[in-house]
Structures are given as C-alpha cells and as structure tokens.
Design a protein around this motif. Sequence first.
Motif, mmCIF file in Angstrom:
data_model
loop_
_atom_site.group_PDB
_atom_site.id
_atom_site.type_symbol
_atom_site.label_atom_id
_atom_site.label_comp_id
_atom_site.label_asym_id
_atom_site.label_seq_id
_atom_site.Cartn_x
_atom_site.Cartn_y
_atom_site.Cartn_z
ATOM 1 N N ALA A 28 1.184 -1.511 -0.211
ATOM 2 C CA ALA A 28 0.122 -0.139 -0.377
ATOM 3 C C ALA A 28 0.610 1.032 0.163
ATOM 4 N N GLU A 29 0.216 2.640 -0.966
ATOM 5 C CA GLU A 29 0.508 3.728 -0.157
ATOM 6 C C GLU A 29 1.167 4.324 0.428
ATOM 7 N N THR A 30 2.212 5.224 1.656
ATOM 8 C CA THR A 30 2.787 5.327 2.683
ATOM 9 C C THR A 30 1.509 6.752 3.310
ATOM 10 N N THR A 31 0.504 6.378 2.897
ATOM 11 C CA THR A 31 -0.340 7.931 4.062
ATOM 12 C C THR A 31 -0.071 7.665 5.021
ATOM 13 N N ASN A 32 -0.150 9.043 5.710
ATOM 14 C CA ASN A 32 -0.205 9.143 7.115
ATOM 15 C C ASN A 32 -1.209 7.784 7.942
ATOM 16 N N GLU A 33 -2.461 7.707 7.454
ATOM 17 C CA GLU A 33 -2.991 6.508 7.897
ATOM 18 C C GLU A 33 -2.392 5.096 7.856
ATOM 19 N N THR A 34 -1.578 4.724 6.799
ATOM 20 C CA THR A 34 -1.434 3.145 6.274
ATOM 21 C C THR A 34 -0.455 2.998 6.737
ATOM 22 N N LYS A 35 1.327 4.359 7.443
ATOM 23 C CA LYS A 35 1.980 4.307 7.988
ATOM 24 C C LYS A 35 2.005 4.023 9.553
ATOM 25 N N ARG A 36 0.304 4.645 10.458
ATOM 26 C CA ARG A 36 -0.118 3.902 11.752
ATOM 27 C C ARG A 36 -0.025 3.019 11.765
ATOM 28 N N ASP A 37 -0.817 1.820 10.561
ATOM 29 C CA ASP A 37 -0.482 0.819 10.977
ATOM 30 C C ASP A 37 0.531 -0.343 10.740
ATOM 31 N N PHE A 38 1.794 0.281 9.941
ATOM 32 C CA PHE A 38 3.381 -0.103 10.630
ATOM 33 C C PHE A 38 3.570 -0.056 11.830
ATOM 34 N N PRO A 39 4.317 -1.523 12.031
ATOM 35 C CA PRO A 39 4.585 -1.827 13.873
ATOM 36 C C PRO A 39 5.654 -0.229 13.660
ATOM 37 N N VAL A 40 6.006 -0.183 14.546
ATOM 38 C CA VAL A 40 6.735 1.339 14.963
ATOM 39 C C VAL A 40 8.773 1.194 14.165
ATOM 40 N N GLU A 41 8.975 0.727 14.444
ATOM 41 C CA GLU A 41 10.223 -0.161 14.712
ATOM 42 C C GLU A 41 10.704 -0.516 12.648
ATOM 43 N N ILE A 42 9.532 -0.339 11.910
ATOM 44 C CA ILE A 42 8.936 -0.797 10.641
ATOM 45 C C ILE A 42 9.373 0.602 9.784
ATOM 46 N N TYR A 43 8.313 1.674 10.555
ATOM 47 C CA TYR A 43 8.124 2.564 10.042
ATOM 48 C C TYR A 43 9.330 3.097 10.099
ATOM 49 N N ARG B 142 19.379 10.209 16.355
ATOM 50 C CA ARG B 142 18.923 8.894 16.675
ATOM 51 C C ARG B 142 18.469 7.942 17.510
ATOM 52 N N ALA B 143 19.436 7.948 18.699
ATOM 53 C CA ALA B 143 18.331 6.929 19.643
ATOM 54 C C ALA B 143 17.587 7.368 20.693
ATOM 55 N N ASP B 144 17.104 8.531 20.002
ATOM 56 C CA ASP B 144 15.953 9.063 20.790
ATOM 57 C C ASP B 144 14.211 8.831 19.919
ATOM 58 N N VAL B 145 14.966 8.578 18.729
ATOM 59 C CA VAL B 145 13.746 8.036 18.279
ATOM 60 C C VAL B 145 13.270 6.966 17.939
ATOM 61 N N VAL B 146 12.158 7.002 19.031
ATOM 62 C CA VAL B 146 11.986 5.205 18.955
ATOM 63 C C VAL B 146 10.031 5.600 19.277
ATOM 64 N N THR B 147 9.695 6.602 19.081
ATOM 65 C CA THR B 147 8.156 6.331 18.985
ATOM 66 C C THR B 147 7.306 6.689 17.442
ATOM 67 N N TYR B 148 6.489 6.299 16.772
ATOM 68 C CA TYR B 148 5.990 7.057 15.327
ATOM 69 C C TYR B 148 5.649 8.372 16.180
ATOM 70 N N GLU B 149 5.676 8.873 16.632
ATOM 71 C CA GLU B 149 5.149 10.180 16.815
ATOM 72 C C GLU B 149 6.612 11.259 16.382
#
Length: 769
Positions: free
Chosen positions: A5-20, A82-89
């Motif tokens: 799928a195209e990675t819109t904000n909505e579909t990216k939300r469905d990804f596991p955070v580590e993949i995003y 980079r080490a602090d980037v662990v959440t979707y937000e």
Amino acid sequence: MNIRAETTNETKRDFPVEIYIAMVDALYADVRTFLFGALTAWVAALYAAYLTSDVVLDVFAVALGLVSLGRTIHIMSYRRARADVVTYEAAHRWERAYTVGANAYVFLLGLWCFASFALTTSVVAQLFSMSLVLAHMVGVTGRNFANGRFVDTQIVLLAIPVIAGLVVAGNIDHIVLALFFAPFFVSTRSVAARLRNILLDAVIAKRDVELLAARFDTALNNMPHGLAMFDATGRLVVVNARWGEMLHCDPESIRSGARIEAIVASYAESGVINPHDASRIMEMIRRRAGDRLMNRLEVETSERHIDVAFQPMENGGLVVVIEDITEKRRTEARMTHMARHDALTGLPNRIQFQERLELALTMRSDSDVLAVLFVDLDNFKQVNDTLGHPIGDTLLIEVADRLRFVVGETNVVARFGADEFVVLQSGVRTVNEVAKLAGRIIENLSDMFQIEGSTVVCGASVGIALAPRDGTDPDQLLKSADMALARAKAGGKGILHFYEEEMDRQAQARRATELDLRKAIHNEQLAVYFQPLLNLKTLRITTCEALVRWPHPTRGMVSPAEFIPIAEETGLVVELGRQVLRKACAACAAWPNEVRVAVNLSSVQFDRDDVVALVRDTLQATGLAADRLELEITETLLLQDSASILATLETLREMGVRIALDDFGTGYSSLSYLQKFPLQKVKIDRSFVRNLETDLRSVKLLQGVTRLGADLGLAVVVEGVETYAQMKLIDEPGVVTEIQGFLLSPAIPDDQLRILLSRSGAGLLKKVA
C-alpha cells in the motif's frame, strides 16, 4: 509480511513502529551521496550563472547553496538524535522536517531549470540545469523511495517547472522533449514504488528474523532443560544457559565451534562426570551416524542425576538435551523407602519384613534356628484412651528405639501396624537363646517411659514361632507366631509363649465355628431362650432375660461361651443382637403385661450400630411397650466413651426403656457408674453367691453391696442362685428385689416359659421350696 500500500499517514500508522522508523532512517541514510549531489548542483548553478551573467541565475545559485547547507546540518542532527527516535510521533516529526527541506530543494532546482530555458539562450546553462534535474530525478528514486507521497511530490515539483521551461522556450525540439518527459517521470515513479516495496519486504523480513531469533533465544535460555546442538562435524553450534547451570565447566570448553569429544573430555577431567559415564556418552555419540532414533542414558555428576537424550538430525548433526532428574530420583527413593518402612517409627514394614524373612529362610543352614517373635504392647489402648493419640505415637517411637537396641543390628525388627511389632532372629542354635531375647524385650518394654512429663507404663507380650519346626515359609511362621501371641495375651500380661500345634487345631476349629456362625446368623437359625427372674417381694416372675442359643445341626447345642466371643470379635454380634432383640420383644408382647424382657447389648453394638434407632424400630415393629423392655449393659461399655454412651443411655431412658447394669462387681467396678448413668437396676454377679453358704465374709460382702444398691434407689438382682439356703441368706436383709438362677429355672424356650408364667405365686414358691 508484505506491504504494497501507499504509505499515507493513516497506513503508516498501521505499520509496526520499528518498520516506520526504518523507513525514516532510509531518508537520512546516505549522507555522502546527498553531499555529493548538493555540491554538484551548487557548482553547476554557479557555473551557469557565470556563463550567462544573469542575476536571476546568481540568486538561484546562492539559494541552492544555502538550502543544501541547511539540509546537511539537519541530516547530521538526525544522526546525533537517532537513539531518541523510538516512537511513531518522534519519527513522524523528523520525516515531516526532511520532507519540507527536500521539497524546497527540488522545487528550487525545478525553478532554476525553468529560468535557464525561459530567461537565457545559453545552451550550456540549459544543459547543466537539465542534467541536474535528471540526475536528481534518479536521486529521488534512490534516496526517497521509502515515502510514496514524498516521491510523487518531488517528481511533480521537478517536472512541472522543467516542462514549463521547455514549452516557454518555444522551440519545437524543446516541446517534443517536454512530451518525452511525461513518460519518463511516470517510469521514475514506478521504479520508486518497486524500490519502496523491496525496502518494506527487506525491513519486515529483517524484523521477523530478529523477532524469531529473539524468541528462540528467549525460549532456549528459559527452557528447564539444557540443550546443545552440534553440526555434522561434531562442532558446537548453539548451547543454552541452562546447560552451563547443570553441567558446570570452564566457559572456554563449551564455546561455539568446540568439538563434542573435547567437551566430554573436559567434563571428565574436571570431575563433573566420571570416566565410565564419559565413555558411555562417547559410545552413544559414535552411534548417531547409523541410528536416527533418540537414545537416552542417565549419568550421575558430582552434584546431580542427569538424564541425557541424544537426537540425531537429518543433516548429520546432533541435538543433546539434558534434564536434571535429581529431585525425581530423591522422590523415588523417598517413595521406595516409604513403601518399605513404617512412616511413624522408620522401622521396616510388613512388606520388607517378609522379604527379609524369605531371604533368611533361604540362607538358613540345617543347624540354625530361625525365630519370628510377635510383640504386642499390653496397655497401648489404655494409653491412647487416657493420654491421647500424640502421646501414643510418641510411645510407639520410644518402643521402636528400645526394640532396635535390644534386638541389635544382626536381627530385624519391624512394625506391622498399631502396637504390633515383629522381630526376626536368625543365626541362633538353641531355643533358649530365643527365649532370652524375648525375655529381654519384655523386660525393656516393661520399664517406665517418660513422655512429655507423663510416666507411661506399657509392658509387652511375645508370641514365638521357630523355623523349621513351626513352618518353612513366611506366611506360616507369621501365622504361628500370631497364634502364640494370642495364647500369651490370654494368659495375662508380660508373658512369652512358643507356638504349639494344638493352637493351630484350635484356630482351625475356631475358623470352622465362625463360618458356621455366619451361616446360622444369615439364616436366622439361632434361638432365643429365656431365664426368669423371681421377685422376692411378690414371689412372681416379673422379668425374663433373653439368652441366645445355637442348636447346631451336627454338633448339637453350642455353648454361648464358645460363639459369643467369636461374634464380638468378627462384628457378627451386631446382626445377632438385632435378631435377638426383635425375637425377644416379639415374645414378650405375648406375655402377661406385668412381665418384662431383659436383653443384653454388647459394647460392639454401641460402636457399630445405632442403638437408639434399633430399639425404637424394634418396639414399633413388635408393638411392645417401652417400659417392658430392659436393656442390660456391662461395666466395660461404660469405660469406652462416657460422653457418647451417656447420651445414648439417656435417650433410651427418655423413651421409657429401663437400663440395668449387668455383672456388677467384676472387671472395672466403680461406684461412680451408679450415680453418673441413668440406671434402674443393678445385677450382682454370681461370683458373690458362690461361697455364700460356707463363708461369712461372702455373706457380709454381698449384703453390703446389695444394701448400697438399694440405698441408691436401684432395683437389686442377685445372679447365680442355685439353692434355697442361698435364697434365704440373700433375702434376709430385705433389700434384694429379684433373684436369678437354676433354683428357679435355667434358660428355656418361649413355649416352656409361658407354662411357668401361668403358674400362681404359691405354686412358684412351692416349686422353689
């Protein structure tokens, strides 16, 4: 997992955070490529401005340089954070910032290309700008494919100014070239989409592999068993932590790549396993090539019992699983010990004793005597009843300790249950040696025991059987010793008795009597006879005692002294008592109303039957009035459980049934019974009458006892009266209510009793005189 799928904000939300986050990482990944492209574009823009001397192109060159510098600083900031980037937000904020900078940069490139075609005629400037746009288009595909919308936006921001510039230039060649740009941009977008899907597949596959590896590692190191895997060459591939906990060794010896032979040798050298077990393990390993089945063996380490399982693999490798079975073996040992030993005293139990006895019989030489001594404590029940079961248990432990000391290590002492102990004495030559051991046992167990502040006197009796004289197999010897013990107990306390053949004959006869008695009771073949009691005041029969008789079909009339004890020991007395009570009440219902029937109740009936319900049901079934039934109990009954017996007797008394104390003056006579229990009558035992005519003291004693009963308001009966002289002596004080004995009548059937009941008082008196 595949994501297309195209990675819109909505579909990216469905990804596991580590993949995003991995997709965002791809935007910032290759800083060197970015710097080279930015530097190339800036130099090209400067050169184009120099060639054309156009101020607008100068502005574009400066703007491209500044934007490139800003983006470089931003990319380096992400690498530091980079080490602090662990959440979707957090990842989304960095993605949005990158998108703004990248879009501004590519739009600036597009505008520069538009200006080159619209404002200048310099072919070199146009060629430089077009080359940079095409190169960056490829760069968009290679760097920013992770975000589909971002790629589309950048293609649009590049394509529209370029195409507009070509059209504005007005040259037909430029217009044709602009037409070719449209499919090129579409193709570029398609390539970016394919790269994006490849990236997603790779990231997800990597994540799945890492997750599976983490799970495998967690499972491997948290399983209760130790596991080691070896490849086809016998080298260690993987080993879990539990292995090292169970089989302690130098960590270097079980490192990855170590050969299995070296590992086993290291364990043997360090003493963790013994050389014999090491050889067994190596033999099992050598067999793995031709054996695809799991094999197991048990080894004993310096600390544990280990079960080792060898499972060959299809590729020639080997999986070795070890399990700590130390507690299992300890439990089995405890269970084996419990199955062969008494739980309270720790002595061997019946199973182990019989095994030892059988072995001793097998190994006995012709000149040796083997003895089985059955030891029974004389006063154990009394200790339990008076001091309680905890004291009784402690006494049994003390007795076991004394028996161990007396018997010695060469002989065996076991506990069969309750207060029964058995000794196996082997290797003796004479019967005298056996008697001496039995005497020492009796002497030691007769000494006082001090238990929790109480002084306990126990004592013991011993029955002895000898092999081969009294039997040649364990069961026969134990049976013979048990019969000898019964004879010793019958003779009193603290007695030893050897088995005699006559005991076996008596036992066989008793067994035959028991079988016949069971059949007779089942068929209700026992009869009820009645012995009348003469009232000395009215000279009439006022009570008749029901006595059971057994007319045997072949032996004739069997004495109650022979079968009543058997009935009580076997519990047959419960059903026998029910039958006697029913037949006696039924007979009494047909007698004159002033005549009662007296029925004896055994203590066993009180233990095993509901006496109150039995009496109530019998009276209702026979129609006999309750006050015409007299129940006779013995003093031994009152010793058992005063509270429950008292409650039963009081309930019977409330029903109207009369209670009489039989055989008073024998056994455990206590005057307190006469006050404590609801008695209406006391029967003086015949032993008080035996010497009445020749011994003045007997007269005084009898008169004193009868006067005491009368003073307490009880009806007094004297048993065993056989002569007129005895009757006169008994009646002289005028306190005896009734007499019973052969003087009046022995026990007779109901039809004969009715004839006696029909006679007048004068006729009875004349018969007695």
